[in-house]
Design a protein around this motif. Structure first.
Motif, PDB file in Angstrom:
ATOM      1  N   ALA A   1       0.627  -1.086   0.104  1.00 12.19           N
ATOM      2  CA  ALA A   1      -0.112  -0.073   0.281  1.00 12.19           C
ATOM      3  C   ALA A   1       0.965   1.181  -0.061  1.00 12.19           C
ATOM      4  O   ALA A   1       0.431   2.308  -0.566  1.00 12.19           O
ATOM      5  CB  ALA A   1      -0.897   0.372   1.381  1.00 12.19           C
TER       6      ALA A   1
ATOM      7  N   THR B   1      -3.686  -3.875  -5.911  1.00 12.33           N
ATOM      8  CA  THR B   1      -3.410  -2.436  -4.452  1.00 12.33           C
ATOM      9  C   THR B   1      -3.657  -1.128  -5.014  1.00 12.33           C
ATOM     10  O   THR B   1      -4.924  -0.677  -4.185  1.00 12.33           O
ATOM     11  CB  THR B   1      -2.095  -2.914  -3.484  1.00 12.33           C
ATOM     12  OG1 THR B   1      -2.254  -3.695  -3.096  1.00 12.33           O
ATOM     13  CG2 THR B   1      -2.672  -1.522  -2.070  1.00 12.33           C
TER      14      THR B   1
ATOM     15  N   HIS C   1      -6.938   0.955  -4.166  1.00 12.30           N
ATOM     16  CA  HIS C   1      -6.697   2.299  -3.071  1.00 12.30           C
ATOM     17  C   HIS C   1      -7.065   3.520  -3.782  1.00 12.30           C
ATOM     18  O   HIS C   1      -7.196   4.641  -3.688  1.00 12.30           O
ATOM     19  CB  HIS C   1      -5.275   2.740  -2.722  1.00 12.30           C
ATOM     20  CG  HIS C   1      -4.719   1.556  -1.972  1.00 12.30           C
ATOM     21  ND1 HIS C   1      -5.235   2.502  -0.140  1.00 12.30           N
ATOM     22  CD2 HIS C   1      -4.858   0.470  -0.847  1.00 12.30           C
ATOM     23  CE1 HIS C   1      -4.689   1.531   1.094  1.00 12.30           C
ATOM     24  NE2 HIS C   1      -4.791  -0.048  -0.170  1.00 12.30           N
TER      25      HIS C   1
ATOM     26  N   ALA D   1      -5.810  -7.700   1.026  1.00 19.22           N
ATOM     27  CA  ALA D   1      -6.544  -7.103  -0.037  1.00 19.22           C
ATOM     28  C   ALA D   1      -6.990  -8.302  -0.981  1.00 19.22           C
ATOM     29  O   ALA D   1      -8.357  -7.363  -1.546  1.00 19.22           O
ATOM     30  CB  ALA D   1      -5.095  -6.783  -1.260  1.00 19.22           C
TER      31      ALA D   1
END
Length: 334
Positions: A105, A137, A141, A244
């Motif tokens: 992340a 990821t 996000h 995730a």
């Protein structure tokens, strides 16, 4: 007492000598394989990247061994085919710095920040091997800032990952004090070199490693900083993938999954699982192809990128069409 003091002095001298040796060795490696791109600083971290071409942006994220040059052939082909191709050295690899905390992340955030500074909007994100998780990821996000995802021989789940239950070498390399001694002695030793040669063979098997790749791996991968970054990533993968993986179903952008029919690392099973978790994803299993797709089969990478762009364009048209129909339905009747 004197024996203890002498031992400490000798040990300190040995560590100092090895630090100096590795500094010289790293300088020689970097002279032999200098950076080929540009630098950008994000959150105080300096990242190196290669950028070529104009058109649809595509971001290329390498796996757990080397650097952005893993995608050299893909960059050249993509730039010639209407793409703005950007390949990053991930944090700690190649010529990119690595901050103290660097989970997948965190890496996604740094790359997202770099792209914002560069004025790159809604790229296709391509992740090879370890970076299959990183690409997904990123999409989780920053769902509004990505137009598609491509995984190439990607690792996406804790289950089936080679180090899902931990890795002794990684724990040793990242341990306080002892890790520093290990990183400055073993990787650059004849034993470390022999293990690295074997690792390169296994990573490409059953296909041959391309000319020059082994030399670059021995020069750059075995630098203490890069070796530690790789081992930190190995340890970070299981928990990050577990977290995730629970959310992959949330990904709405086009996803193209490419895996070799002869990949020895369990990625075929991971690819099939990802296809189940993301029903709209497309899965392509390529016969007679192993793990190192960007280096040995750049044309397959470009085909997957083309397909992601095609799907993204179709999705955009569908979205505009739906909005238009909605507006018409809402128009007052005369």
């Amino acid at each position: 007492m004197w024996m203890v003091l002498l031992t400490v002095i000798l040990l300190t001298g040995l560590i100092a000598a090895m630090l100096l040796y590795n500094r010289i060795r790293s300088a020689q490696a970097e002279a032999a394989f200098p950076p080929a791109g540009s630098f950008i600083t994000v959150e105080g971290t300096r990242l190196h990247y290669i950028r070529k071409g104009e058109g649809t942006p595509v971001v290329l994220l390498h796996g757990g061994v080397l650097w952005a040059n893993d995608f050299e052939q893909v960059v050249e082909r993509a730039a010639a085919c209407g793409y703005e191709a950007i390949a990053f050295d991930r944090p700690g690899y190649g010529y990119s710095e690595r901050p103290p905390r660097t989970t997948p992340a965190d890496q996604a955030r740094l790359i997202h920040g770099a792209l914002k500074q560069m004025g790159v909007e809604k790229p296709i994100i391509v992740g090879h091997s370890w970076s299959g998780l990183l690409a997904l990821t990123y999409a989780l996000h920053y769902p509004d800032d990505v137009s598609g995802v491509v995984t190439l021989a990607g690792a996406m789940y804790k289950e089936g990952y080679p180090a899902e239950n931990g890795d002794p070498i990684s724990r040793l390399a990242t341990a306080p004090v002892v890790g520093t001694i290990f990183l400055n002695t073993v990787p650059g030793s004849p034993l470390g070199t022999a293990l690295a040669r074997s690792s390169v063979r296994q990573t490409f098997a059953p296909e041959p490693a391309p000319e020059g790749y082994r030399e670059a791996a021995l020069a750059l991968w075995l630098r203490p900083g890069q070796f530690r970054a790789n081992r930190e990533d190995i340890l970070a993968f299981p928990s990050a993938a577990l977290e995730a993986g629970r959310r992959y179903r949330e990904i709405r952008c086009p996803v193209v999954i490419v895996v070799g029919g002869e990949d020895p690392f369990g990625t075929r099973e991971q690819a099939a699982r990802l296809r189940r978790d993301i029903p709209h994803a497309e899965l392509r299993e390529i016969p007679h192809v192993a793990h190192m797709i960007p280096q040995l089969h750049p044309e397959l990478a470009l085909e997957a990128i083309d397909r992601a762009r095609e799907l993204s364009g179709a999705a955009a048209v569908k979205s505009i069409s739906s909005e238009t129909r909605g507006a018409r339905c809402g128009e007052p009747r005369s």
